[in-house]
Design a protein around this motif. Structure first.
Motif, short mmCIF file in Angstrom:
data_model
loop_
_atom_site.label_atom_id
_atom_site.label_comp_id
_atom_site.label_asym_id
_atom_site.label_seq_id
_atom_site.Cartn_x
_atom_site.Cartn_y
_atom_site.Cartn_z
N GLY A 209 0.22 -1.16 0.22
CA GLY A 209 0.42 0.01 -0.34
C GLY A 209 0.60 1.44 0.04
N LEU A 210 1.85 1.10 0.65
CA LEU A 210 3.19 2.37 0.10
C LEU A 210 3.75 2.32 -0.70
CD1 LEU A 210 4.08 2.12 4.19
CD2 LEU A 210 3.36 3.15 3.82
N ASN A 211 3.34 1.59 -1.56
CA ASN A 211 4.29 1.71 -3.08
C ASN A 211 3.88 3.15 -3.23
OD1 ASN A 211 6.02 1.17 -4.65
ND2 ASN A 211 4.68 0.45 -5.94
N ALA A 212 4.88 4.08 -4.21
CA ALA A 212 4.60 4.94 -4.82
C ALA A 212 4.49 6.24 -4.08
CB ALA A 212 3.84 4.79 -6.10
N LYS A 213 4.92 6.17 -2.83
CA LYS A 213 3.95 6.96 -2.05
C LYS A 213 5.89 8.10 -1.68
CE LYS A 213 -0.07 5.71 -1.32
NZ LYS A 213 0.10 4.29 -2.16
N PHE A 214 5.41 8.79 -2.42
CA PHE A 214 6.93 9.93 -2.80
C PHE A 214 6.72 10.79 -1.75
CE2 PHE A 214 6.97 7.52 -7.14
CZ PHE A 214 7.97 7.19 -6.48
N ASP A 215 5.74 11.30 -1.36
CA ASP A 215 5.25 12.63 -0.25
C ASP A 215 5.26 12.61 0.81
OD1 ASP A 215 4.98 13.62 -2.84
OD2 ASP A 215 3.50 13.85 -3.21
N LEU A 216 5.29 10.77 1.22
CA LEU A 216 4.66 10.93 2.46
C LEU A 216 5.83 11.28 3.21
CD1 LEU A 216 2.70 8.32 4.02
CD2 LEU A 216 4.43 7.25 4.09
N LYS A 217 5.49 12.23 4.50
CA LYS A 217 6.67 12.58 5.35
C LYS A 217 6.72 11.87 6.55
CE LYS A 217 6.42 17.21 3.75
NZ LYS A 217 6.62 18.33 2.75
N ARG A 218 5.37 11.53 7.61
CA ARG A 218 5.49 10.41 8.72
C ARG A 218 4.60 10.00 8.40
NH1 ARG A 218 3.31 14.22 13.88
NH2 ARG A 218 3.55 12.13 15.54
N LEU A 219 5.28 8.41 9.08
CA LEU A 219 4.84 7.25 9.04
C LEU A 219 4.69 6.53 10.65
CD1 LEU A 219 3.28 4.41 7.79
CD2 LEU A 219 6.26 3.49 7.40
N GLU A 220 3.96 6.39 11.14
CA GLU A 220 2.88 5.91 12.59
C GLU A 220 2.08 4.99 12.82
OE1 GLU A 220 1.38 8.34 17.10
OE2 GLU A 220 2.07 9.47 14.77
N ILE A 221 3.19 3.83 13.37
CA ILE A 221 2.79 2.54 13.22
C ILE A 221 2.46 1.87 14.80
CG2 ILE A 221 1.72 -0.44 12.46
CD1 ILE A 221 1.89 2.33 10.38
N HIS A 222 1.15 1.82 15.69
CA HIS A 222 1.10 1.37 17.24
C HIS A 222 0.04 0.39 17.38
CE1 HIS A 222 2.88 5.36 18.97
NE2 HIS A 222 3.75 4.74 17.96
N THR A 251 10.26 11.70 7.01
CA THR A 251 11.01 11.74 7.72
C THR A 251 10.87 10.93 9.22
OG1 THR A 251 10.09 13.96 8.30
CG2 THR A 251 12.00 14.16 6.36
N ASP A 252 9.77 10.91 9.27
CA ASP A 252 9.78 10.60 11.22
C ASP A 252 8.74 9.53 11.02
OD1 ASP A 252 8.27 10.79 13.23
OD2 ASP A 252 7.55 12.11 13.40
N PHE A 253 9.02 7.86 11.94
CA PHE A 253 9.07 7.10 12.03
C PHE A 253 8.94 6.59 12.86
CE2 PHE A 253 10.03 2.48 9.81
CZ PHE A 253 8.44 2.08 10.32
N GLN A 254 7.80 6.15 13.17
CA GLN A 254 7.27 5.43 14.86
C GLN A 254 6.63 4.28 15.08
OE1 GLN A 254 8.65 8.04 17.54
NE2 GLN A 254 9.10 9.17 15.82
N PHE A 255 7.26 2.95 15.21
CA PHE A 255 6.61 2.36 15.51
C PHE A 255 6.78 1.47 16.65
CE2 PHE A 255 7.56 -2.31 15.73
CZ PHE A 255 6.30 -3.23 15.25
N ARG A 276 13.75 11.22 12.50
CA ARG A 276 13.14 11.25 13.52
C ARG A 276 12.96 9.44 14.05
NH1 ARG A 276 8.18 13.10 16.42
NH2 ARG A 276 8.38 12.64 18.11
N PHE A 277 14.04 8.65 14.75
CA PHE A 277 12.90 7.28 14.70
C PHE A 277 12.77 6.91 15.69
CE2 PHE A 277 14.20 3.08 12.18
CZ PHE A 277 13.01 2.32 12.28
#
Length: 478
Positions: A209-222, A251-255, A276-277
């Motif tokens: 689902g994230l394929n070709a998401k060239f504008d994705l700046k923030r990803l948070e999976i909790h 730039t921002d990845f939270q898991f 920021r990870f």
């Protein structure tokens, strides 16, 4: 000078400033009420409607403010359904529910959905939200109660949201979300918090689902619970796995979740510009992190030496944070593990640091702090019940934790571990069967109880040509 004398472009700047100020306090005072300005005079109305995109004009359906009766008097503006979870939350009144249902009659115009859901409300709305929403840009769904038994259907939003820029879900099960992501090619922020087990999706599906998401700046999976409880093992990628998904803007990845899930996820992702990870693992017996080490090595920022590293041993967790600039810069890598016993925390963190040697080997400043009450914390891992064996085991575990930090010059110890770590360093420096750790140490700062002046440590380091200065800050007993 009066407002009548101001040119249109200056008026527009004032209106835009007013919009941004209202946006900042929207949760307290509600959304921007631009229509009040449009009613002042014909000129203001003309300036506002000629700059719809810049002023982000939309008709807002929100608490106790039905707009259906006035819909015909406005141009066909985008529609915002705005019922966020406020501090003083109350369920939607019947009039508010009718307001939402009215808005959903115009799926082609809806640009924002911000709803706090309850089970009865979601049961009413789900049948009305199975058409495409081609203009939707912001989707924020929260739940008043964790609705693990009520799952968003696969046809939610018609599976088609090409303008979607932001997704923010809290406690809302949506296992087929990755399918919706396929159409959201402009996505900039994806935040999924408190994902219940009924909302589980595999790492492979998420990456697709994230394929070709060239504008994705923030990803948070909790995740709310360990996904291992489901009996589902996240498969590790094979050598012939497909090419990784490239996320150049991330730039921002939270898991938060299981170690195996994260390993499977990041093995399929390239995000070279991460700044920021943050990682929180649920407690488990051991952690294998080969993919995390490789992921860090594929980044520009995280593979460089940290500016500073801080370790905290707390009652229910242990965490390590690497700062790649001043703390205010936000350039950090943080890893946290849920765990109770201090001895167990030290062992787990030692193994993690050993695997992430790329991060720790160049650290020059290290802080270690704990609020544990150290008593018999090490007895569980000692080979003998004797105090001497327990002390020896504790010293060895501290040395194993410090060993990967080869280039540390400044070490600060805060709280109850001061005597235990200081004693371990003395034994290491004296060569009592332990290899010397922190060979580059120059400055040792101690803030906590201390029973020894560390003369043997200073003397041993001086003999090896490495002078260590020791600074004491004694903590007063309450």
């Amino acid at each position: 000078m009066t407002f009548d004398m101001l040119p249109d472009d200056v008026l527009l700047e004032i209106f835009d400033h007013h919009r941004l100020a209202a946006q900042e306090y929207a949760l307290l005072s509600g959304p921007w009420e631009w229509h009040r300005l449009a009613h002042v005079c014909q000129r203001w109305r003309s300036v506002i409607f000629s700059s719809r995109r810049r002023l982000n004009l939309c008709l807002v359906y929100t608490y106790k403010k039905p707009v259906r009766k006035d819909l015909e008097c406005w141009p066909p503006l985008p529609i915002s359904i705005w019922y966020p979870r406020l501090v003083l939350y109350h369920p939607l009144y019947p009039a508010d529910e009718a307001n939402v249902i009215s808005a959903l009659e115009f799926p082609n115009r809806i640009c924002e959905i911000n709803l706090t859901l309850t089970r009865p409300l979601l049961e009413k709305l789900t049948p009305l939200m199975q058409d495409p929403f081609p203009a939707l840009e912001y989707l924020q769904l929260g739940s008043r109660d964790l609705m693990e038994s009520l799952v968003l259907p696969s046809r939610f939003l018609g599976g088609f949201t090409p303008q979607l820029r932001q997704i923010d879900m809290d406690g809302t099960p949506f296992p087929t979300l990755p399918l919706l992501l396929l159409s959201a090619t402009n996505l900039a922020s994806l935040r999924l918090r408190e994902i219940p087990n009924t909302g589980y999706f595999s790492p492979e599906a998420l990456v697709a689902g994230l394929n070709a998401k060239f504008d994705l700046k923030r990803l948070e999976i909790h995740f709310l619970h360990p996904t291992s409880d489901l009996g589902l093992e996240s498969p590790r990628p094979r050598p012939n796995s497909p090419a990784r998904v490239h996320l150049p803007a991330l730039t921002d990845f939270q898991f938060r979740g299981d170690n195996t899930y994260l390993e499977s996820l990041i093995a399929r992702i390239d995000a070279p510009h991460i700044e920021r990870f943050g990682i929180t693992f649920f407690e488990q017996r051991t952690f294998e992190l080969p993919q995390l080490a490789q992921f860090i090595g594929r980044t520009d920022r995280l593979k460089s030496s940290p500016y500073r590293t801080s370790i905290w041993f707390l009652d229910h967790r242990v965490s390590i944070t690497h700062y790649f600039g001043p703390p205010s810069s936000g350039l950090t890598f943080r890893l946290e593990v849920s765990c109770h016993e201090l001895a167990r925390q030290v062992i787990l963190l030692s193994r993690i640091c050993e695997q992430l040697s790329l991060l720790v080997s160049g650290v020059e400043r290290l802080d270690i702090e704990t609020d544990h009450v150290v008593s018999d914390a090490w007895d569980e891992t000692a080979d003998s019940d004797s105090d001497s064996d327990s002390d020896s085991g504790a010293a060895q575990q501290w040395l194993e934790l410090l060993a990967p930090f080869r280039r540390v010059r400044w070490l600060e110890l805060i709280g109850t571990p001061v005597p235990s770590i200081a004693s371990a360093l003395e034994k290491s420096a004296a060569g009592n069967g332990s290899r010397e750790v922190l060979p580059w140490l120059q400055s040792l700062h101690l803030r906590g109880p201390m029973s020894s002046p560390l003369e043997s440590l200073v003397a041993a380091r001086r003999r090896s040509g490495n002078v260590v200065s020791v600074h004491f800050v004694r903590e007063e007993s309450p």
